[in-house]
Design an enzyme around this catalytic site. Structure first.
Site, PDB file in Angstrom:
ATOM      1  N   LYS A   1       0.820  -1.215   0.000  1.00  0.00           N
ATOM      2  CA  LYS A   1       0.000   0.000   0.000  1.00  0.00           C
ATOM      3  C   LYS A   1       0.852   1.262   0.000  1.00  0.00           C
ATOM      4  CE  LYS A   1      -4.243  -1.795   2.053  1.00  0.00           C
ATOM      5  NZ  LYS A   1      -5.202  -1.687   3.158  1.00  0.00           N
TER       6      LYS A   1
ATOM      7  N   LYS B   1      -4.919 -10.321  -5.676  1.00  0.00           N
ATOM      8  CA  LYS B   1      -6.119 -10.498  -4.854  1.00  0.00           C
ATOM      9  C   LYS B   1      -7.246  -9.581  -5.337  1.00  0.00           C
ATOM     10  CE  LYS B   1      -6.445  -8.149  -1.109  1.00  0.00           C
ATOM     11  NZ  LYS B   1      -6.295  -7.477   0.189  1.00  0.00           N
TER      12      LYS B   1
ATOM     13  N   LYS C   1     -11.250  -4.479  -2.466  1.00  0.00           N
ATOM     14  CA  LYS C   1     -12.303  -3.460  -2.468  1.00  0.00           C
ATOM     15  C   LYS C   1     -11.920  -2.217  -3.250  1.00  0.00           C
ATOM     16  CE  LYS C   1     -13.404  -3.843   2.214  1.00  0.00           C
ATOM     17  NZ  LYS C   1     -12.115  -3.770   2.804  1.00  0.00           N
TER      18      LYS C   1
END
Ligand code: TYM
Length: 332
Positions: free
Chosen positions: A112, A197, A200
Site C-alpha cells: 500500500k 487479490k 475493495k
C-alpha cells in the site's frame, strides 16, 4: 464459549472476496458457535487517502450489508470501531511493545505504501502503525479466534507476537489469538488479473465482483474473466491462475472440491456460465435483504448503538488491566 472477533474496512464496496473469505463464515458458522464480535473498522479506512463523506456513507452501508449477509444482532455483537474508544486507548500501549522493524516487514504496508507513493500522496504514518491498531482490536476482547482471509494472516500473527511479548514482560494479560481461514475461498483473485487479490479498492473494476452488483454485472464480469492459454480445464494455481480462481469460486459456492469440478468441464465457456449462475444465486438473497434493510437506517443505527455499548463493556476491563500491568497509575 470461544471468543471470536473479526472486522472489515469500510474503504470500498464489499466484494465477493470479502464474502467468501470472511463474512459468509461469520454469518453461517462463527456467530452460532462462539461469542462473536464483528466490527466495521472505520479508523483503519483513514490510513490511506479518503473522502470523509464517502467514508460515512460506506460505514453505514457496510454495517447494513453485514446484517444483510446474515449477522444476527440477537446472537452476535456488531459495532463500529470508532464508537468504542478502547481500541485506540489500547493501541498506544501496544505501540510501546511492537517494534518499527516489525511494522516495516508487513506485506500489506509495503504494497500500500508503494501505491500511495505512485499516486503522489504521502504515506500516512497510520498506515505503518495500522497492524498495532488491528492487534488492539483483537486483544481488547480476549479473542481466541480471528476468522479472516489469507491476506490478514500475517497481521493476526503479529497480534499473537505482541500478546505473547506483553504477557512475558508485564504478566499474563492477553489471550493469544489465532487466525482461522476457510478451506476454499481464502484468497479470491481479481478476475482480470488472477495473480492479484480481488480487493475493495482495486482500480480494475471489471475484475472485481461486488456483493451488491446486479446479476447482469456479475455475469458480464465472470464471462469476461481472463483465462489461461490452453483449452482444457485444470486446477493449477501456479500455471493456470485464471481457471484455478474460477474453479475455487465455484467450489466455494457449491461446497465441492475444485480439482473434482475441473474434470467435469470440456472448456472455459461452460465453466464461466456455471460460475456466473452460482455467484448470482449466492448473492441474490443478500442483495434483496440489503434493499429491505437500507430502507430502515434507524434500525441499523439502533443495532450499532447497542453493539458499541456491549463491546465497550467487554473491552474496558481488559484495557484497564493492560494499563495497570504496564505501569500506568490507575485513576483514584
Ligand atoms: P479487509 O477489510 O481488507 O477485508 C475483510 C475480510 O475479507 C477478507 N478478504 C478476502 N478473502 C478472500 N479473498 C479476497 N480477495 C479477500 N479480500 C479480503 C480479509 O482477509 C478480511 O478477513 N485489516 C483488516 C480488517 C481488520 C481486522 C481487525 C480483521 C481490522 N481489525 C481485527 C480481523 C480482526 C482488513 O483490512 O480487512
Amino acid at each position: 464459549m470461544k471468543r471470536v472477533f473479526s472486522g472489515v474496512q469500510p474503504s470500498g464496496h464489499l466484494t465477493l472476496g470479502n464474502y467468501l473469505g470472511a463474512v459468509r463464515r461469520w454469518a453461517d458458522v462463527d456467530q452460532h458457535r462462539a461469542d462473536a464480535l464483528f466490527c466495521v473498522v472505520d479508523l483503519h479506512a483513514l490510513t490511506v487517502e479518503h473522502d470523509p463523506a464517502r467514508l460515512r456513507r460506506l460505514s453505514r452501508q457496510t454495517a447494513t450489508l453485514l446484517l444483510a449477509c446474515g449477522l444476527d444482532p440477537e446472537v452476535c455483537t456488531l459495532f463500529v470501531q470508532s464508537h468504542v474508544g478502547e481500541h485506540t486507548r489500547l493501541s498506544y500501549v501496544l505501540e510501546c511493545v511492537a517494534t518499527d522493524g516489525e511494522m516495516r516487514r508487513m506485506v500489506q504496508y509495503k504494497e500500500k505504501a508503494v501505491r500511495q507513493q505512485e499516486r503522489g500522496a504521502g504515506v500516512r504514518l497510520s498506515l505503518l502503525t495500522y497492524p498495532v491498531l488491528m492487534a488492539a482490536d483483537i486483544l481488547a476482547y480476549s479473542t481466541e479466534e480471528v476468522p479472516v482471509g489469507e491476506d490478514q494472516k500475517q497481521h493476526v500473527e503479529l497480534a499473537r507476537d505482541i500478546a505473547e511479548r506483553f504477557n512475558q514482560r508485564y504478566g499474563h494479560t492477553f489471550v493469544v489469538p489465532r487466525a482461522t481461514l476457510p478451506a476454499v475461498g481464502a484468497r479470491v483473485m481479481n478476475l482480470q488479473e488472477p495473480t492479484s487479490k480481488m480487493g475493495k479498492s482495486d482500480l480494475s473494476g471489471p475484475g472485481v465482483v461486488r456483493i451488491l452488483d446486479e446479476p447482469e454485472a456479475v455475469r458480464r464480469k465472470v464471462m469476461r474473466a481472463v483465462t489461461d492459454s490452453g483449452q482444457d480445464v485444470v486446477h493449477d494455481r501456479v500455471e493456470r491462475p485464471g481457471a484455478a480462481n474460477l474453479l475455487d469460486i465455484l467450489a466455494a459456492c457449491t461446497g465441492e472440491e475444485p480439482e473434482k469440478l475441473a474434470a467435469g468441464y470440456p472448456g472455459y465457456g461452460p465453466l464461466k456460465e456455471d460460475v456466473a449462475e452460482a455467484v448470482v444465486e449466492l448473492l441474490r438473497p443478500v442483495r434483496e435483504r440489503h434493499a429491505e434493510l437500507s430502507a430502515d437506517p434507524a434500525y441499523v443505527d439502533g443495532v450499532l448503538r447497542a453493539g458499541a455499548e456491549r463491546a465497550r463493556g467487554m473491552a474496558r476491563p481488559v484495557v484497564d488491566a493492560a494499563y495497570r500491568a504496564i505501569g500506568l497509575l490507575p485513576q483514584a
